[in-house]
Write an enzyme that holds these catalytic residues in place. Structure first.
Site, PDB file in Angstrom:
ATOM      1  N   GLY A 136      -7.694  10.503  17.341  1.00 51.48           N
ATOM      2  CA  GLY A 136      -7.545  10.830  15.926  1.00 51.48           C
ATOM      3  C   GLY A 136      -6.609  12.021  15.814  1.00 51.48           C
ATOM      4  O   GLY A 136      -5.587  12.048  16.488  1.00 51.48           O
ATOM      5  N   GLU A 137      -6.970  12.981  15.019  1.00 49.32           N
ATOM      6  CA  GLU A 137      -6.187  14.223  14.901  1.00 49.32           C
ATOM      7  C   GLU A 137      -7.050  15.372  15.396  1.00 49.32           C
ATOM      8  O   GLU A 137      -8.070  15.691  14.778  1.00 49.32           O
ATOM      9  CB  GLU A 137      -5.823  14.467  13.432  1.00 49.32           C
ATOM     10  CG  GLU A 137      -4.395  14.275  13.034  1.00 49.32           C
ATOM     11  CD  GLU A 137      -3.331  14.315  14.126  1.00 49.32           C
ATOM     12  OE1 GLU A 137      -2.732  13.254  14.376  1.00 49.32           O
ATOM     13  OE2 GLU A 137      -3.071  15.378  14.718  1.00 49.32           O
ATOM     14  N   SER A 138      -6.630  15.988  16.481  1.00 50.10           N
ATOM     15  CA  SER A 138      -7.470  17.039  17.061  1.00 50.10           C
ATOM     16  C   SER A 138      -7.665  18.209  16.091  1.00 50.10           C
ATOM     17  O   SER A 138      -8.740  18.817  16.044  1.00 50.10           O
ATOM     18  CB  SER A 138      -6.878  17.514  18.386  1.00 50.10           C
ATOM     19  OG  SER A 138      -5.510  17.821  18.252  1.00 50.10           O
ATOM     20  N   CYS A 165      -7.440  10.701  24.126  1.00 48.75           N
ATOM     21  CA  CYS A 165      -6.297  11.169  23.349  1.00 48.75           C
ATOM     22  C   CYS A 165      -6.611  12.502  22.640  1.00 48.75           C
ATOM     23  O   CYS A 165      -6.649  13.526  23.296  1.00 48.75           O
ATOM     24  CB  CYS A 165      -5.837  10.074  22.398  1.00 48.75           C
ATOM     25  SG  CYS A 165      -4.123  10.268  21.911  1.00 48.75           S
ATOM     26  N   ARG A 201       0.481  18.402  23.239  1.00 47.34           N
ATOM     27  CA  ARG A 201       0.234  17.456  22.147  1.00 47.34           C
ATOM     28  C   ARG A 201       1.507  16.672  21.828  1.00 47.34           C
ATOM     29  O   ARG A 201       2.613  17.211  21.924  1.00 47.34           O
ATOM     30  CB  ARG A 201      -0.237  18.194  20.896  1.00 47.34           C
ATOM     31  CG  ARG A 201      -1.610  18.801  21.038  1.00 47.34           C
ATOM     32  CD  ARG A 201      -2.052  19.450  19.740  1.00 47.34           C
ATOM     33  NE  ARG A 201      -2.152  18.476  18.676  1.00 47.34           N
ATOM     34  CZ  ARG A 201      -2.089  18.781  17.379  1.00 47.34           C
ATOM     35  NH1 ARG A 201      -1.917  20.035  17.003  1.00 47.34           N
ATOM     36  NH2 ARG A 201      -2.190  17.839  16.467  1.00 47.34           N
ATOM     37  N   ILE A 236      -0.911   6.275  21.842  1.00 51.25           N
ATOM     38  CA  ILE A 236      -0.570   6.457  20.421  1.00 51.25           C
ATOM     39  C   ILE A 236      -0.379   7.942  20.142  1.00 51.25           C
ATOM     40  O   ILE A 236      -1.347   8.711  20.187  1.00 51.25           O
ATOM     41  CB  ILE A 236      -1.682   5.899  19.497  1.00 51.25           C
ATOM     42  CG1 ILE A 236      -1.976   4.421  19.819  1.00 51.25           C
ATOM     43  CG2 ILE A 236      -1.291   6.062  18.032  1.00 51.25           C
ATOM     44  CD1 ILE A 236      -3.199   3.868  19.120  1.00 51.25           C
ATOM     45  N   ARG A 237       0.825   8.343  19.881  1.00 53.39           N
ATOM     46  CA  ARG A 237       1.137   9.771  19.710  1.00 53.39           C
ATOM     47  C   ARG A 237       0.376  10.595  20.751  1.00 53.39           C
ATOM     48  O   ARG A 237      -0.288  11.580  20.446  1.00 53.39           O
ATOM     49  CB  ARG A 237       0.803  10.242  18.285  1.00 53.39           C
ATOM     50  CG  ARG A 237       1.740   9.617  17.235  1.00 53.39           C
ATOM     51  CD  ARG A 237       1.385   9.975  15.809  1.00 53.39           C
ATOM     52  NE  ARG A 237       0.052   9.506  15.456  1.00 53.39           N
ATOM     53  CZ  ARG A 237      -1.006  10.281  15.262  1.00 53.39           C
ATOM     54  NH1 ARG A 237      -0.905  11.578  15.340  1.00 53.39           N
ATOM     55  NH2 ARG A 237      -2.162   9.753  14.963  1.00 53.39           N
ATOM     56  N   HIS A 297      -5.995   4.982  25.089  1.00 58.56           N
ATOM     57  CA  HIS A 297      -7.153   4.523  24.299  1.00 58.56           C
ATOM     58  C   HIS A 297      -7.814   3.291  24.914  1.00 58.56           C
ATOM     59  O   HIS A 297      -7.596   2.178  24.430  1.00 58.56           O
ATOM     60  CB  HIS A 297      -6.699   4.165  22.878  1.00 58.56           C
ATOM     61  CG  HIS A 297      -6.272   5.339  22.065  1.00 58.56           C
ATOM     62  ND1 HIS A 297      -7.154   6.088  21.316  1.00 58.56           N
ATOM     63  CD2 HIS A 297      -5.054   5.899  21.892  1.00 58.56           C
ATOM     64  CE1 HIS A 297      -6.503   7.059  20.703  1.00 58.56           C
ATOM     65  NE2 HIS A 297      -5.223   6.968  21.036  1.00 58.56           N
ATOM     66  N   GLU A 346     -10.683   2.299  24.457  1.00 58.04           N
ATOM     67  CA  GLU A 346     -11.583   1.711  23.439  1.00 58.04           C
ATOM     68  C   GLU A 346     -10.862   0.697  22.563  1.00 58.04           C
ATOM     69  O   GLU A 346     -11.507  -0.087  21.859  1.00 58.04           O
ATOM     70  CB  GLU A 346     -12.215   2.823  22.582  1.00 58.04           C
ATOM     71  CG  GLU A 346     -11.297   3.507  21.583  1.00 58.04           C
ATOM     72  CD  GLU A 346     -10.378   4.555  22.192  1.00 58.04           C
ATOM     73  OE1 GLU A 346     -10.330   4.666  23.436  1.00 58.04           O
ATOM     74  OE2 GLU A 346      -9.684   5.261  21.436  1.00 58.04           O
TER      75      GLU A 346
HETATM   76  N1  GLN Z   1      -1.424  13.391  18.225  1.00 56.01           N
HETATM   77  C1  GLN Z   1      -2.844  13.560  18.068  1.00 56.01           C
HETATM   78  C2  GLN Z   1      -3.234  15.034  18.234  1.00 56.01           C
HETATM   79  O1  GLN Z   1      -2.438  15.817  18.622  1.00 56.01           O
HETATM   80  C3  GLN Z   1      -3.607  12.704  19.051  1.00 56.01           C
HETATM   81  C4  GLN Z   1      -3.283  11.235  18.811  1.00 56.01           C
HETATM   82  C5  GLN Z   1      -4.384  10.285  19.133  1.00 56.01           C
HETATM   83  O2  GLN Z   1      -5.558  10.638  19.307  1.00 56.01           O
HETATM   84  N2  GLN Z   1      -4.033   9.023  19.147  1.00 56.01           N
HETATM   85  O3  GLN Z   1      -4.330  15.410  17.965  1.00 56.01           O
END
Ligand code: GLN
Length: 211
Positions: A50-52, A82, A109, A137-138, A173, A175
């Site tokens: 997600g977004e940390s 992630c 990141r 993913i990112r 990921h 999952e």
């Molecule tokens: N880019 C997100 C972050 O820095 C992590 C991306 C992800 O969990 N898929 O938190």
């Protein structure tokens, strides 16, 4: 596996439902964690992607951050994917941000930049004979690992699946696939290492700064 074992899944934001599906597939009991009291009675917790930054903000507001620090000190197990891996790292860059610091790695990141934001690779791991699908993913890049950290998989030159005692982290990921290999490894690891795991991991941390 021990039938009394129950896992928590941090369910603030991100892809926590995919982790729940994976644990269902393995026949493992789980509960969502949104408040400190949700941690009672679990042996391990999954920190999803997600977004940390959002995870940190909400965990701080809800008191979950402090509860997780206590859970770690008591020998709880953690699996971060992630963004979850970013939360576990000892050192975070791009930009620097606070973390639980339970895993002796330095992590960057969004390490692959914008054009390589998402990617799917097949990769070998040390935990199964078959290669596994790795969805990035990112994703962050693990830049350094301490001596106490085992690298279970690499992609190109970078560690992408690492473990230190009761702490497991993937920059991809698992999952989001149908392959339960990595989750099964986490569940089995917890079953075997819960007792006394805290002392073991802390001594690794003190003895081995990230290289
Ligand atoms: N880019 C997100 C972050 O820095 C992590 C991306 C992800 O969990 N898929 O938190």
């Amino acid at each position: 596996m021990n039938g009394d074992v129950k896992f928590g899944i941090l369910a603030i934001q991100g892809d926590y439902e995919a982790h729940a599906k994976m644990l269902d597939r393995l026949g493992v009991k789980w509960t969502y964690v949104r408040r400190p009291e949700d941690i009672d009675g679990i042996t391990g917790i999954i920190l999803p992607g997600g977004e940390s930054t959002t995870h940190i903000k909400v965990m701080r507001e809800e008191g979950v951050w402090d509860a997780l620090e206590k859970f770690a000190a008591q020998g709880g197990a953690f699996f971060g994917t992630c963004a979850g891996a970013i939360l576990l790292a000892r050192e975070v860059h791009n930009p620097p941000q606070e973390s639980l610091g339970l895993l002796d790695i330095s992590i960057l990141r969004n390490g692959y930049g914008r054009q390589l934001a998402s990617d799917v690779h097949e990769g070998k791991t040390t935990i199964s004979e078959q290669p596994i699908e790795m969805i990035f993913i990112r994703a962050p890049i693990i830049q350094k690992v301490g001596h106490g950290v085992e690298v279970l998989a690499r992609d190109a030159a970078h560690p992408v699946l690492v473990q230190q005692g009761r702490i497991l982290a993937a920059t991809f990921h698992p999952e989001l696939t149908t392959d339960p290999t990595v989750h099964r490894h986490f569940v089995d690891t917890i079953g075997q290492r819960r007792e006394g795991a805290a002392a073991e991991s802390h001594s690794h941390r003190a003895a081995s700064p990230a290289r």
